[in-house]
Structures are given as C-alpha cells and as structure tokens.
Scaffold this active site. Sequence first.
Site, PDB file in Angstrom:
ATOM      1  N   ARG A 150      27.892 -18.518  61.820  1.00  0.00           N
ATOM      2  CA  ARG A 150      26.573 -18.283  62.417  1.00  0.00           C
ATOM      3  C   ARG A 150      25.684 -19.507  62.245  1.00  0.00           C
ATOM      4  NH1 ARG A 150      27.099 -13.003  59.381  1.00  0.00           N
ATOM      5  NH2 ARG A 150      28.092 -11.625  60.890  1.00  0.00           N
ATOM      6  N   ALA A 184      30.626  -4.644  76.922  1.00  0.00           N
ATOM      7  CA  ALA A 184      30.789  -6.075  77.204  1.00  0.00           C
ATOM      8  C   ALA A 184      31.492  -6.328  78.535  1.00  0.00           C
ATOM      9  CB  ALA A 184      31.570  -6.727  76.076  1.00  0.00           C
ATOM     10  N   ASP A 187      32.110 -11.929  69.768  1.00  0.00           N
ATOM     11  CA  ASP A 187      32.687 -11.589  68.466  1.00  0.00           C
ATOM     12  C   ASP A 187      33.143 -10.127  68.512  1.00  0.00           C
ATOM     13  OD1 ASP A 187      33.383 -11.416  65.792  1.00  0.00           O
ATOM     14  OD2 ASP A 187      31.318 -11.215  65.083  1.00  0.00           O
ATOM     15  N   CYS A 209      39.189 -11.440  65.433  1.00  0.00           N
ATOM     16  CA  CYS A 209      39.467 -11.080  64.036  1.00  0.00           C
ATOM     17  C   CYS A 209      40.763 -10.276  63.923  1.00  0.00           C
ATOM     18  CB  CYS A 209      38.287 -10.323  63.430  1.00  0.00           C
ATOM     19  SG  CYS A 209      37.892  -8.810  64.301  1.00  0.00           S
TER      20      CYS A 209
HETATM   21  N1  SAH Z   1      28.956 -10.118  65.879  1.00  0.00           N
HETATM   22  C1  SAH Z   1      28.707  -9.077  64.913  1.00  0.00           C
HETATM   23  C2  SAH Z   1      29.906  -8.256  64.579  1.00  0.00           C
HETATM   24  C3  SAH Z   1      30.559  -7.626  65.758  1.00  0.00           C
HETATM   25  S1  SAH Z   1      31.641  -6.356  65.322  1.00  0.00           S
HETATM   26  C4  SAH Z   1      28.140  -9.707  63.652  1.00  0.00           C
HETATM   27  O1  SAH Z   1      28.094 -10.925  63.549  1.00  0.00           O
HETATM   28  O2  SAH Z   1      27.756  -8.957  62.756  1.00  0.00           O
HETATM   29  C5  SAH Z   1      32.114  -5.784  66.894  1.00  0.00           C
HETATM   30  C6  SAH Z   1      31.042  -5.003  67.606  1.00  0.00           C
HETATM   31  O3  SAH Z   1      31.499  -4.748  68.912  1.00  0.00           O
HETATM   32  C7  SAH Z   1      30.710  -3.650  67.012  1.00  0.00           C
HETATM   33  O4  SAH Z   1      29.337  -3.606  66.736  1.00  0.00           O
HETATM   34  C8  SAH Z   1      31.053  -2.632  68.120  1.00  0.00           C
HETATM   35  O5  SAH Z   1      30.100  -1.585  68.214  1.00  0.00           O
HETATM   36  C9  SAH Z   1      31.013  -3.491  69.337  1.00  0.00           C
HETATM   37  N2  SAH Z   1      31.848  -3.100  70.472  1.00  0.00           N
HETATM   38  C10 SAH Z   1      33.095  -2.586  70.476  1.00  0.00           C
HETATM   39  N3  SAH Z   1      33.560  -2.473  71.738  1.00  0.00           N
HETATM   40  C11 SAH Z   1      32.578  -2.937  72.551  1.00  0.00           C
HETATM   41  C12 SAH Z   1      32.458  -3.097  73.963  1.00  0.00           C
HETATM   42  N4  SAH Z   1      33.444  -2.765  74.794  1.00  0.00           N
HETATM   43  N5  SAH Z   1      31.311  -3.620  74.434  1.00  0.00           N
HETATM   44  C13 SAH Z   1      30.300  -3.974  73.612  1.00  0.00           C
HETATM   45  N6  SAH Z   1      30.363  -3.841  72.275  1.00  0.00           N
HETATM   46  C14 SAH Z   1      31.489  -3.338  71.754  1.00  0.00           C
END
Ligand code: SAH
Length: 390
Positions: free
Chosen positions: A207, A274, A294, A334
């Site tokens: 970050r 997304a 992410d 990840c």
């Molecule tokens: N970038 C964040 C961590 C992301 S974890 C950080 O730095 O803390 C992954 C995230 O993706 C979760 O919050 C989950 O709710 C979300 N997620 C899972 N599938 C998704 C989708 N299809 N579209 C948008 N968000 C999604």
Amino acid sequence: MTKVILTNNRSKRIEKGHPWVFRTEIEEIQGNFSPGDIVEVYDHRGRFVGKGYINPRSQITVRFLTRNKNETIDRDFFKKRILDALSYREKLGFTGSFRLVYGEADFLPALIVDKFEDVFVIQTLALGMDRFKSVIVDILKEIFEPRGIYERNDAPVRELEGLPQVKGCLYGEVPERIIIEENGLKLYVDVINGQKTGYFFDQKENRQAIAPLVKGAEVLECFCYTGSFALSAARYGAKKVLAFDSSKDAVELARENAVLNGLNDICEFQEGNAFDVLRQFYDSRKKFDVVILDPPAFAKNKKALESAIRGYKEINLRSLKILKPGGFLITSSCSHHVDDALFWEIIESAAWDARVNLRIIESRTQAKDHPILAASEETRYLKFLMLQVM
Ligand code: SAH
C-alpha cells in the site's frame, strides 16, 4: 513416544526443512496415539527427523514443531517461539498492529496470531495446534497483558482437520471496533465480523509502494474491503478515488474510514461487483490513471484453478482496457495455487488481448510480518505487480 517412520523413496523435501509430512510419506506408525498427539518422526534408517503433532485424518498428517530431539513441547516451548516471532517483527520495525505469528514460517504450524493494538486475534487451524489454544492464550496474557483475545476459528480449512467452525472471545473484552494505524492512516477494524481475522496486514508495504504512481491520479479500486488501498492512494496525493466492494459491510466501514482520515472528499466507496463495474466503465468509455485490483483467492484449491485463471484474466483484461496510455495497473493475487510464473502468464495474455505493452515497475510479495520459509513454497502466496500500460 509414538514413532512415525518415513518411507524410503520420498523426496528430500522434509530434510531440507519443509514443515509437513504427507500421509503418503509414512511407512508405518509404531505405538498408540490419539489424533493431535505429539509424535517423533524417523527416516527409514532410524534417524531422528523431528517432532510434531499428528492428525491421521489430514493429508498433512504430521506438522513439525521442532527438529531438536531434546526440545520438549510444553508451555516454555510455545513461549519461546512467540517471543522469537515478536523479536523478529520488532527488529523489522513493526509496532502496534501486525501479524505476530504466521504459522509454519514462525515454526508454529497452523497458528495465526494478529495483533490489533491491545487486542489479539488467533486462529488454530490444525487439531494438534488447537489443543494448545489455552496455553497460547495464557502466554499472550503473560507477555502482552492484552485487553482481549478473540478466536476467529471460523475458517473453512479447519474442516480438513475435523475441527468445528467457531469464533468468540477467549479472554478479556473485545470491542466491535478497534482503531489501528498503518502507514500514517487510522483504520477501523472489525475483528468480530470482518473477513478472516478482520484485516489484511499482508499488503501493508505494498500500500505504501503505490505512492509515486497515484499522485494527482484518478484511481479505481475494485476489491477495496475496508478501504486501505483507496485511502492510501488518497493520502499519497490521488485527485479522486472510486472504490468498490461486493460486501455492504465492507463498504460501510470503508466510508467511515474515509471520514476518520478526512479523506471522504477524495474517496468514494460503493457496493459493486468488480466484473460488472469494470464492464460498465468500459462501455461508458470512462478511463482511469490507475486501477488497483486485490481480489480474494479465486483458486482456493487446485480443482478451482481453471476458473480462477479465467477470473484473474478477465479482471486484468478489463482493467487494462480502461486505463489511459501511460496509466498504471496495480494487481495482486493471493492464491497460493497461482504461482508467480502463472500469474505473469495470465497478465501477459490479458495484455496481448488488450493490445497493449506493459512495463513492470515492481514485482512484490507479502509484508515482512508474513515471512516466507525458503523450504516451504506454501508460505509464499502473495503476488503484487505494479505495471505501466504503454
Ligand atoms: N484490498 C483489500 C482486501 C481485499 S479482500 C485490503 O487491502 O484490505 C477481497 C475483497 O473482495 C473482499 O472485501 C470481498 O468482499 C471482495 N469481493 C469478493 N468478490 C468480489 C467481486 N466479485 N466484486 C467486488 N468485490 C468482491
């Protein structure tokens, strides 16, 4: 003590320091034991290899705790290991909130301890470690005098060990919200209802690494959770940040985090999938200077690999298509099952389809409080690429 004898024809993985004995590597077990007991492991010639806990139900049948025959697995053993884990992090400058114990890489297999200021969240993800839960809680009390210790054992991997999904307070009091500090940002963390242990410390250094790329930029983030990347971008000078997550709770907390840092004019958080969000921006011809991805682990196991590859390809391809020339794609995976080479192959293939050239600005991995054990590729899981679209 019960002896586990290894087969002759296995690879030398274990001798090189890998922390697991798979079921298929066991020739015979001499003596009685209950699942979760400590056993001694010997090679087929009778040479001592190590001591660990056993669970015949799991494919990972033994996890090593020590390679020293004279070391007794008792409270002192765990205390020493936890103090070692702490001093490693202190040496690297971690203070306040960080991952204190990262399982195998801290020689405490299947144990996770996250420190959120004076609250600790623990996961005991294998039967043998679960048995020491109260010992671990006791040691954390002694070393840190914490406000509370919470168990987030609602992790699906526990099913492979025959363990139930549970969560709850193990000691003291645990508030619904804790404020942590990261790279100068203040962030609310919900350790009780948040994802995993409540927060993803593993991207902390990444970050910060985005700083030079986001100055003055219009940024899109698609899996923002509680907003750490989006808020970091704003803090490092982004002009405007639009961030989406499919979880309503995450978006609500992200909005509060924006207010907490006075960045709510710059950051806008919305609920959204997304895949849809990226398609809509493409259709409306909206372009960004920076896109940050992410996503959660699309490949939770080997079987899910094919669909995971499609998922990673799609979000990266769509992101490349909505980036301005010279813009930056900041992308992570990840999934342990998608290794560096495969992740790069996916990105290359997305670039080919999008008809763009890419420059690799930096290739990074997980933060140093998630150390990587050289002998165990399983401890290395985070891929993080900063790319420029040409
Ligand atoms: N970038 C964040 C961590 C992301 S974890 C950080 O730095 O803390 C992954 C995230 O993706 C979760 O919050 C989950 O709710 C979300 N997620 C899972 N599938 C998704 C989708 N299809 N579209 C948008 N968000 C999604």
